[in-house]
Scaffold this active site. Sequence first.
Site, PDB file in Angstrom:
ATOM      1  N   SER A 153     -10.301  61.623  56.412  1.00 36.68           N
ATOM      2  CA  SER A 153      -8.863  61.817  56.255  1.00 36.68           C
ATOM      3  C   SER A 153      -8.110  60.500  56.315  1.00 36.68           C
ATOM      4  O   SER A 153      -8.379  59.646  57.168  1.00 36.68           O
ATOM      5  CB  SER A 153      -8.323  62.734  57.364  1.00 36.68           C
ATOM      6  OG  SER A 153      -8.725  64.065  57.171  1.00 36.68           O
ATOM      7  N   ARG A 209     -13.017  74.713  60.053  1.00 36.57           N
ATOM      8  CA  ARG A 209     -12.067  74.029  60.938  1.00 36.57           C
ATOM      9  C   ARG A 209     -11.618  75.001  62.010  1.00 36.57           C
ATOM     10  O   ARG A 209     -11.043  76.044  61.714  1.00 36.57           O
ATOM     11  CB  ARG A 209     -10.864  73.533  60.138  1.00 36.57           C
ATOM     12  CG  ARG A 209      -9.804  72.787  60.941  1.00 36.57           C
ATOM     13  CD  ARG A 209      -8.696  72.338  60.004  1.00 36.57           C
ATOM     14  NE  ARG A 209      -7.672  71.555  60.668  1.00 36.57           N
ATOM     15  CZ  ARG A 209      -6.581  72.074  61.250  1.00 36.57           C
ATOM     16  NH1 ARG A 209      -6.402  73.405  61.240  1.00 36.57           N
ATOM     17  NH2 ARG A 209      -5.691  71.298  61.828  1.00 36.57           N
ATOM     18  N   LYS A 226      -1.012  71.706  61.392  1.00 30.83           N
ATOM     19  CA  LYS A 226      -1.489  70.574  62.172  1.00 30.83           C
ATOM     20  C   LYS A 226      -0.448  70.157  63.192  1.00 30.83           C
ATOM     21  O   LYS A 226       0.695  69.875  62.849  1.00 30.83           O
ATOM     22  CB  LYS A 226      -1.831  69.393  61.258  1.00 30.83           C
ATOM     23  CG  LYS A 226      -2.470  68.227  61.993  1.00 30.83           C
ATOM     24  CD  LYS A 226      -2.913  67.145  61.030  1.00 30.83           C
ATOM     25  CE  LYS A 226      -3.595  66.004  61.774  1.00 30.83           C
ATOM     26  NZ  LYS A 226      -4.041  64.935  60.850  1.00 30.83           N
TER      27      LYS A 226
END
Length: 212
Positions: A108, A39, A137
Amino acid sequence: MDLRLPTIYPITDASLAGIPIFDQVKQLIDGGAELIQLRDKLSASNDLYDSAVSSVELAHKAGVRIIVNDRVDIAMMCGADGVHLGQNDLSPLNARKLMGENAIIGYSTHELGQVKAAMELPIDYIAFGPIYKTQTKVGQDPVVGLELLRQARQITQGLPLVAIGGLTAANIPKVFEAGADSAAVISELMSHADNLTTRMRRLGQLKPICKT
């Protein structure tokens, strides 16, 4: 695909760890990681591709699988084992058409309605969260908590369920008790890159109550 997820699912984060993605992957492998998600929300596509290629090569030599966050194109080009998609990414239907039946596709979800809808998609696991508040996030979805995780477990039935969001060594056993098969971990690992291998090894000793 009958996917069995490892109990700890580490996710890289270059800005948080302060070391390159490749170095994170190497240390995670040394700590016993079996499945790693790459990520990287900040790097240019070329840099992400280069990191992914070298990481996949290293991981596959060690028998470790690599999942790329968001980017189906890079996952395919670097020979990754699959992709993890969010609600606003390429749809799992189109990703499956492009990547084929052998690719791992994760998805997700942030509310029970999304979990129910996801059960109709060609995916291999569902991630649900954030379970707790997280700093990794931007524009975080509302915290769902353990009770909604338990309800998500009832919906997903035999499909692997990954808990994500604010998970630590202290609360990971709680998400396992609530029914999660796997715990996706970012900050608990990447905020301590100086002993990343040791932390991964310790987290790997935490076991779920039951496995799918």
